[in-house]
Design a protein around this motif. Structure first.
Motif, PDB file in Angstrom:
ATOM      1  N   ASP A   1      -4.533   2.281 -14.257  1.00  0.00           N
ATOM      2  CA  ASP A   1      -5.389   1.105 -14.166  1.00  0.00           C
ATOM      3  C   ASP A   1      -4.723  -0.062 -14.899  1.00  0.00           C
ATOM      4  O   ASP A   1      -4.353   0.069 -16.058  1.00  0.00           O
ATOM      5  CB  ASP A   1      -6.755   1.415 -14.789  1.00  0.00           C
ATOM      6  CG  ASP A   1      -7.759   0.321 -14.527  1.00  0.00           C
ATOM      7  OD1 ASP A   1      -7.830  -0.158 -13.381  1.00  0.00           O
ATOM      8  OD2 ASP A   1      -8.456  -0.061 -15.475  1.00  0.00           O
TER       9      ASP A   1
ATOM     10  N   SER B   1       4.147  -1.663 -11.689  1.00  0.00           N
ATOM     11  CA  SER B   1       2.955  -2.224 -11.065  1.00  0.00           C
ATOM     12  C   SER B   1       3.327  -3.406 -10.175  1.00  0.00           C
ATOM     13  O   SER B   1       2.647  -3.702  -9.198  1.00  0.00           O
ATOM     14  CB  SER B   1       1.945  -2.656 -12.124  1.00  0.00           C
ATOM     15  OG  SER B   1       2.558  -3.536 -13.055  1.00  0.00           O
TER      16      SER B   1
ATOM     17  N   ALA C   1       0.244  -1.273  -4.766  1.00  0.00           N
ATOM     18  CA  ALA C   1      -1.148  -0.879  -4.557  1.00  0.00           C
ATOM     19  C   ALA C   1      -1.287   0.620  -4.292  1.00  0.00           C
ATOM     20  O   ALA C   1      -2.397   1.110  -4.136  1.00  0.00           O
ATOM     21  CB  ALA C   1      -1.740  -1.665  -3.396  1.00  0.00           C
ATOM     22  N   LYS C   2      -0.175   1.333  -4.272  1.00  0.00           N
ATOM     23  CA  LYS C   2      -0.221   2.784  -4.042  1.00  0.00           C
ATOM     24  C   LYS C   2      -0.422   3.549  -5.345  1.00  0.00           C
ATOM     25  O   LYS C   2      -1.276   4.430  -5.432  1.00  0.00           O
ATOM     26  CB  LYS C   2       1.071   3.252  -3.374  1.00  0.00           C
ATOM     27  CG  LYS C   2       1.134   4.757  -3.190  1.00  0.00           C
ATOM     28  CD  LYS C   2       2.460   5.196  -2.632  1.00  0.00           C
ATOM     29  CE  LYS C   2       2.519   6.710  -2.606  1.00  0.00           C
ATOM     30  NZ  LYS C   2       3.841   7.219  -2.871  1.00  0.00           N
ATOM     31  N   ASP C   3       0.361   3.220  -6.353  1.00  0.00           N
ATOM     32  CA  ASP C   3       0.374   4.006  -7.583  1.00  0.00           C
ATOM     33  C   ASP C   3      -0.468   3.413  -8.707  1.00  0.00           C
ATOM     34  O   ASP C   3      -0.563   3.999  -9.774  1.00  0.00           O
ATOM     35  CB  ASP C   3       1.824   4.167  -8.069  1.00  0.00           C
ATOM     36  CG  ASP C   3       2.680   4.888  -7.043  1.00  0.00           C
ATOM     37  OD1 ASP C   3       2.263   5.969  -6.587  1.00  0.00           O
ATOM     38  OD2 ASP C   3       3.750   4.363  -6.690  1.00  0.00           O
TER      39      ASP C   3
ATOM     40  N   TRP D   1      -7.062   6.705 -12.802  1.00  0.00           N
ATOM     41  CA  TRP D   1      -8.130   6.769 -11.817  1.00  0.00           C
ATOM     42  C   TRP D   1      -7.548   7.370 -10.551  1.00  0.00           C
ATOM     43  O   TRP D   1      -6.662   6.782  -9.930  1.00  0.00           O
ATOM     44  CB  TRP D   1      -8.687   5.372 -11.548  1.00  0.00           C
ATOM     45  CG  TRP D   1      -9.759   5.326 -10.532  1.00  0.00           C
ATOM     46  CD1 TRP D   1     -11.076   5.628 -10.728  1.00  0.00           C
ATOM     47  CD2 TRP D   1      -9.626   4.958  -9.168  1.00  0.00           C
ATOM     48  NE1 TRP D   1     -11.774   5.460  -9.558  1.00  0.00           N
ATOM     49  CE2 TRP D   1     -10.891   5.051  -8.580  1.00  0.00           C
ATOM     50  CE3 TRP D   1      -8.561   4.569  -8.373  1.00  0.00           C
ATOM     51  CZ2 TRP D   1     -11.135   4.764  -7.249  1.00  0.00           C
ATOM     52  CZ3 TRP D   1      -8.789   4.284  -7.042  1.00  0.00           C
ATOM     53  CH2 TRP D   1     -10.063   4.379  -6.503  1.00  0.00           C
ATOM     54  N   LYS D   2      -7.999   8.553 -10.175  1.00  0.00           N
ATOM     55  CA  LYS D   2      -7.502   9.243  -8.985  1.00  0.00           C
ATOM     56  C   LYS D   2      -5.973   9.289  -8.967  1.00  0.00           C
ATOM     57  O   LYS D   2      -5.331   9.017  -7.955  1.00  0.00           O
ATOM     58  CB  LYS D   2      -8.040   8.590  -7.722  1.00  0.00           C
ATOM     59  CG  LYS D   2      -9.538   8.745  -7.573  1.00  0.00           C
ATOM     60  CD  LYS D   2     -10.000   8.234  -6.230  1.00  0.00           C
ATOM     61  CE  LYS D   2     -11.506   8.429  -6.098  1.00  0.00           C
ATOM     62  NZ  LYS D   2     -12.014   7.938  -4.839  1.00  0.00           N
TER      63      LYS D   2
ATOM     64  N   LYS E   1       0.819  -1.215   0.000  1.00  0.00           N
ATOM     65  CA  LYS E   1       0.000   0.000   0.000  1.00  0.00           C
ATOM     66  C   LYS E   1       0.853   1.265   0.000  1.00  0.00           C
ATOM     67  O   LYS E   1       0.389   2.327  -0.359  1.00  0.00           O
ATOM     68  CB  LYS E   1      -0.937   0.004   1.204  1.00  0.00           C
ATOM     69  CG  LYS E   1      -2.010  -1.055   1.119  1.00  0.00           C
ATOM     70  CD  LYS E   1      -2.924  -0.998   2.321  1.00  0.00           C
ATOM     71  CE  LYS E   1      -3.989  -2.059   2.219  1.00  0.00           C
ATOM     72  NZ  LYS E   1      -4.870  -2.048   3.385  1.00  0.00           N
TER      73      LYS E   1
ATOM     74  N   ARG F   1      -3.939   7.282 -10.340  1.00  0.00           N
ATOM     75  CA  ARG F   1      -3.294   5.974 -10.412  1.00  0.00           C
ATOM     76  C   ARG F   1      -3.631   5.319 -11.745  1.00  0.00           C
ATOM     77  O   ARG F   1      -4.729   5.470 -12.266  1.00  0.00           O
ATOM     78  CB  ARG F   1      -3.770   5.076  -9.265  1.00  0.00           C
ATOM     79  CG  ARG F   1      -3.465   5.688  -7.922  1.00  0.00           C
ATOM     80  CD  ARG F   1      -3.748   4.777  -6.780  1.00  0.00           C
ATOM     81  NE  ARG F   1      -5.064   4.185  -6.813  1.00  0.00           N
ATOM     82  CZ  ARG F   1      -5.494   3.314  -5.910  1.00  0.00           C
ATOM     83  NH1 ARG F   1      -4.717   2.938  -4.933  1.00  0.00           N
ATOM     84  NH2 ARG F   1      -6.700   2.817  -5.986  1.00  0.00           N
TER      85      ARG F   1
ATOM     86  N   ARG G   1      -4.187   1.174  -9.799  1.00  0.00           N
ATOM     87  CA  ARG G   1      -5.508   0.627  -9.493  1.00  0.00           C
ATOM     88  C   ARG G   1      -5.623  -0.636 -10.326  1.00  0.00           C
ATOM     89  O   ARG G   1      -5.436  -0.614 -11.543  1.00  0.00           O
ATOM     90  CB  ARG G   1      -6.598   1.614  -9.889  1.00  0.00           C
ATOM     91  CG  ARG G   1      -7.984   1.064  -9.680  1.00  0.00           C
ATOM     92  CD  ARG G   1      -9.022   2.112 -10.087  1.00  0.00           C
ATOM     93  NE  ARG G   1     -10.339   1.593  -9.850  1.00  0.00           N
ATOM     94  CZ  ARG G   1     -11.230   1.352 -10.806  1.00  0.00           C
ATOM     95  NH1 ARG G   1     -10.940   1.611 -12.057  1.00  0.00           N
ATOM     96  NH2 ARG G   1     -12.410   0.880 -10.513  1.00  0.00           N
TER      97      ARG G   1
ATOM     98  N   HIS H   1      -7.619  -4.052 -11.776  1.00  0.00           N
ATOM     99  CA  HIS H   1      -8.871  -4.748 -12.041  1.00  0.00           C
ATOM    100  C   HIS H   1      -8.531  -6.213 -12.270  1.00  0.00           C
ATOM    101  O   HIS H   1      -7.399  -6.562 -12.594  1.00  0.00           O
ATOM    102  CB  HIS H   1      -9.632  -4.139 -13.217  1.00  0.00           C
ATOM    103  CG  HIS H   1      -8.874  -4.153 -14.512  1.00  0.00           C
ATOM    104  ND1 HIS H   1      -8.065  -3.113 -14.906  1.00  0.00           N
ATOM    105  CD2 HIS H   1      -8.785  -5.077 -15.490  1.00  0.00           C
ATOM    106  CE1 HIS H   1      -7.529  -3.389 -16.085  1.00  0.00           C
ATOM    107  NE2 HIS H   1      -7.936  -4.588 -16.458  1.00  0.00           N
TER     108      HIS H   1
END
Length: 160
Positions: free
Chosen positions: A119, A75, A96-98, A114-115, A61, A117, A100, A102
Protein backbone atom coordinates in the motif's frame (compact mmCIF):
# COMPACT_ATOMS: atom_id res chain seq x y z
CA UNK A 1 19.98 12.50 -16.22
CA UNK A 2 21.41 15.12 -13.87
CA UNK A 3 21.57 18.51 -15.52
CA UNK A 4 18.99 17.74 -18.23
CA UNK A 5 16.21 20.33 -18.54
CA UNK A 6 13.17 21.01 -20.69
CA UNK A 7 13.79 23.61 -23.41
CA UNK A 8 10.26 25.00 -23.67
CA UNK A 9 7.18 25.50 -21.53
CA UNK A 10 4.46 24.53 -21.02
CA UNK A 11 5.55 20.90 -21.00
CA UNK A 12 2.90 18.79 -22.76
CA UNK A 13 1.62 15.71 -20.93
CA UNK A 14 -0.66 12.83 -21.82
CA UNK A 15 -2.26 10.06 -19.75
CA UNK A 16 -2.79 6.77 -21.61
CA UNK A 17 -6.45 5.87 -22.18
CA UNK A 18 -6.53 3.16 -19.49
CA UNK A 19 -5.57 5.67 -16.77
CA UNK A 20 -8.43 5.96 -14.25
CA UNK A 21 -9.96 9.43 -13.89
CA UNK A 22 -8.95 9.79 -10.24
CA UNK A 23 -5.36 8.97 -11.22
CA UNK A 24 -5.51 11.65 -13.92
CA UNK A 25 -6.70 14.09 -11.24
CA UNK A 26 -3.72 13.06 -9.09
CA UNK A 27 -1.41 13.70 -12.08
CA UNK A 28 -2.85 17.22 -12.52
CA UNK A 29 -2.56 17.93 -8.79
CA UNK A 30 1.05 16.67 -8.73
CA UNK A 31 2.02 18.80 -11.74
CA UNK A 32 0.44 21.81 -10.03
CA UNK A 33 2.54 21.12 -6.92
CA UNK A 34 5.71 21.34 -9.03
CA UNK A 35 4.45 24.52 -10.67
CA UNK A 36 3.72 26.05 -7.25
CA UNK A 37 7.11 24.97 -5.82
CA UNK A 38 8.83 26.66 -8.79
CA UNK A 39 6.93 29.90 -8.29
CA UNK A 40 5.11 29.29 -11.59
CA UNK A 41 8.26 28.80 -13.69
CA UNK A 42 7.30 25.18 -14.46
CA UNK A 43 4.10 24.96 -16.49
CA UNK A 44 2.31 21.99 -18.02
CA UNK A 45 -0.43 21.48 -20.60
CA UNK A 46 -2.54 18.35 -20.97
CA UNK A 47 -2.79 16.81 -24.43
CA UNK A 48 -5.69 14.61 -25.50
CA UNK A 49 -3.38 12.79 -27.93
CA UNK A 50 -0.09 10.96 -27.34
CA UNK A 51 2.89 13.31 -27.16
CA UNK A 52 6.32 12.77 -28.66
CA UNK A 53 7.84 15.79 -26.92
CA UNK A 54 6.51 15.70 -23.39
CA UNK A 55 5.55 13.43 -20.49
CA UNK A 56 3.41 10.32 -20.99
CA UNK A 57 1.82 8.71 -17.94
CA UNK A 58 1.17 4.95 -17.98
CA UNK A 59 -1.09 3.13 -15.50
CA UNK A 60 0.51 -0.31 -15.83
CA UNK A 61 -1.90 -3.06 -14.76
CA UNK A 62 0.67 -5.63 -15.89
CA UNK A 63 3.50 -3.99 -13.93
CA UNK A 64 5.65 -3.46 -17.02
CA UNK A 65 7.63 -0.55 -18.41
CA UNK A 66 7.05 0.46 -22.07
CA UNK A 67 10.21 -1.49 -22.99
CA UNK A 68 8.75 -4.68 -21.46
CA UNK A 69 10.91 -4.76 -18.30
CA UNK A 70 9.15 -5.49 -15.01
CA UNK A 71 8.41 -2.80 -12.44
CA UNK A 72 8.25 -5.61 -9.83
CA UNK A 73 9.81 -3.77 -6.87
CA UNK A 74 9.06 -0.20 -7.88
CA UNK A 75 5.79 1.63 -7.35
CA UNK A 76 6.77 3.94 -10.20
CA UNK A 77 9.55 4.41 -12.71
CA UNK A 78 10.45 7.19 -15.13
CA UNK A 79 12.26 6.68 -18.42
CA UNK A 80 13.85 9.90 -19.68
CA UNK A 81 15.06 10.59 -23.21
CA UNK A 82 17.02 13.63 -24.32
CA UNK A 83 20.08 14.89 -26.09
CA UNK A 84 22.58 17.67 -25.52
CA UNK A 85 21.25 18.24 -21.97
CA UNK A 86 17.71 18.90 -23.33
CA UNK A 87 14.85 16.63 -22.26
CA UNK A 88 12.76 15.46 -25.21
CA UNK A 89 10.29 12.94 -23.86
CA UNK A 90 9.61 10.93 -20.70
CA UNK A 91 7.34 8.08 -19.72
CA UNK A 92 6.17 7.79 -16.12
CA UNK A 93 4.95 4.25 -15.38
CA UNK A 94 2.90 3.50 -12.27
CA UNK A 95 2.87 -0.14 -11.13
CA UNK A 96 -0.82 -0.94 -10.62
CA UNK A 97 -0.10 -4.68 -10.49
CA UNK A 98 2.13 -5.01 -7.44
CA UNK A 99 0.97 -1.96 -5.46
CA UNK A 100 -2.31 -0.72 -4.03
CA UNK A 101 -2.45 3.06 -4.06
CA UNK A 102 -4.29 5.42 -1.78
CA UNK A 103 -4.75 9.11 -2.52
CA UNK A 104 -4.44 12.07 -0.19
CA UNK A 105 -2.33 10.78 2.69
CA UNK A 106 1.43 10.91 3.30
CA UNK A 107 3.50 7.79 2.73
CA UNK A 108 3.36 6.74 6.37
CA UNK A 109 5.75 4.46 8.24
CA UNK A 110 6.03 1.58 5.84
CA UNK A 111 4.11 -0.44 3.31
CA UNK A 112 1.01 -2.29 4.39
CA UNK A 113 0.08 -5.40 2.50
CA UNK A 114 -3.30 -5.79 0.79
CA UNK A 115 -3.98 -8.96 -1.23
CA UNK A 116 -0.24 -9.42 -1.70
CA UNK A 117 0.28 -5.84 -2.83
CA UNK A 118 2.04 -3.08 -0.94
CA UNK A 119 0.00 0.00 0.00
CA UNK A 120 1.53 3.30 -1.16
CA UNK A 121 0.45 6.94 -1.39
CA UNK A 122 -0.12 7.71 -5.08
CA UNK A 123 0.41 11.45 -4.52
CA UNK A 124 3.90 10.85 -3.16
CA UNK A 125 4.84 8.45 -5.97
CA UNK A 126 3.45 10.77 -8.66
CA UNK A 127 5.21 13.91 -7.39
CA UNK A 128 8.47 11.95 -7.01
CA UNK A 129 8.30 10.46 -10.52
CA UNK A 130 7.44 13.85 -12.05
CA UNK A 131 10.63 15.11 -10.37
CA UNK A 132 12.55 12.56 -12.44
CA UNK A 133 10.63 13.68 -15.56
CA UNK A 134 11.88 17.20 -14.78
CA UNK A 135 15.47 15.94 -14.81
CA UNK A 136 16.04 15.46 -11.07
CA UNK A 137 17.98 12.56 -9.56
CA UNK A 138 17.60 10.98 -6.11
CA UNK A 139 19.02 12.90 -3.16
CA UNK A 140 19.98 11.90 0.38
CA UNK A 141 17.96 14.60 2.17
CA UNK A 142 15.04 13.06 4.08
CA UNK A 143 13.16 16.36 3.65
CA UNK A 144 13.15 16.08 -0.15
CA UNK A 145 10.49 14.51 -2.35
CA UNK A 146 13.45 13.23 -4.40
CA UNK A 147 14.69 10.99 -1.56
CA UNK A 148 14.62 7.30 -2.61
CA UNK A 149 11.87 6.72 -0.02
CA UNK A 150 10.07 10.06 0.22
CA UNK A 151 7.83 10.67 3.21
CA UNK A 152 6.27 13.90 1.93
CA UNK A 153 3.74 14.59 -0.81
CA UNK A 154 4.96 18.04 -1.86
CA UNK A 155 8.07 19.29 -3.56
CA UNK A 156 9.88 22.05 -1.70
CA UNK A 157 11.42 25.11 -3.36
CA UNK A 158 14.86 23.54 -2.77
CA UNK A 159 13.77 20.52 -4.88
CA UNK A 160 13.20 22.67 -7.98
Amino acid sequence: MAGMKWAAFPIPWYAKLNTPQRVQTCIRDSLNKWSDASGGKLTFKQSLRPVSNGITFLWSKKGLLPNGFSLERSSGYTLVYGENEILKTCSVSINAKDFRFHIGEPAGFGPQVWKGRRDVCLNTVMVHEIGHALGLDHVDSAASIMNRSPKFMEPQPFDV
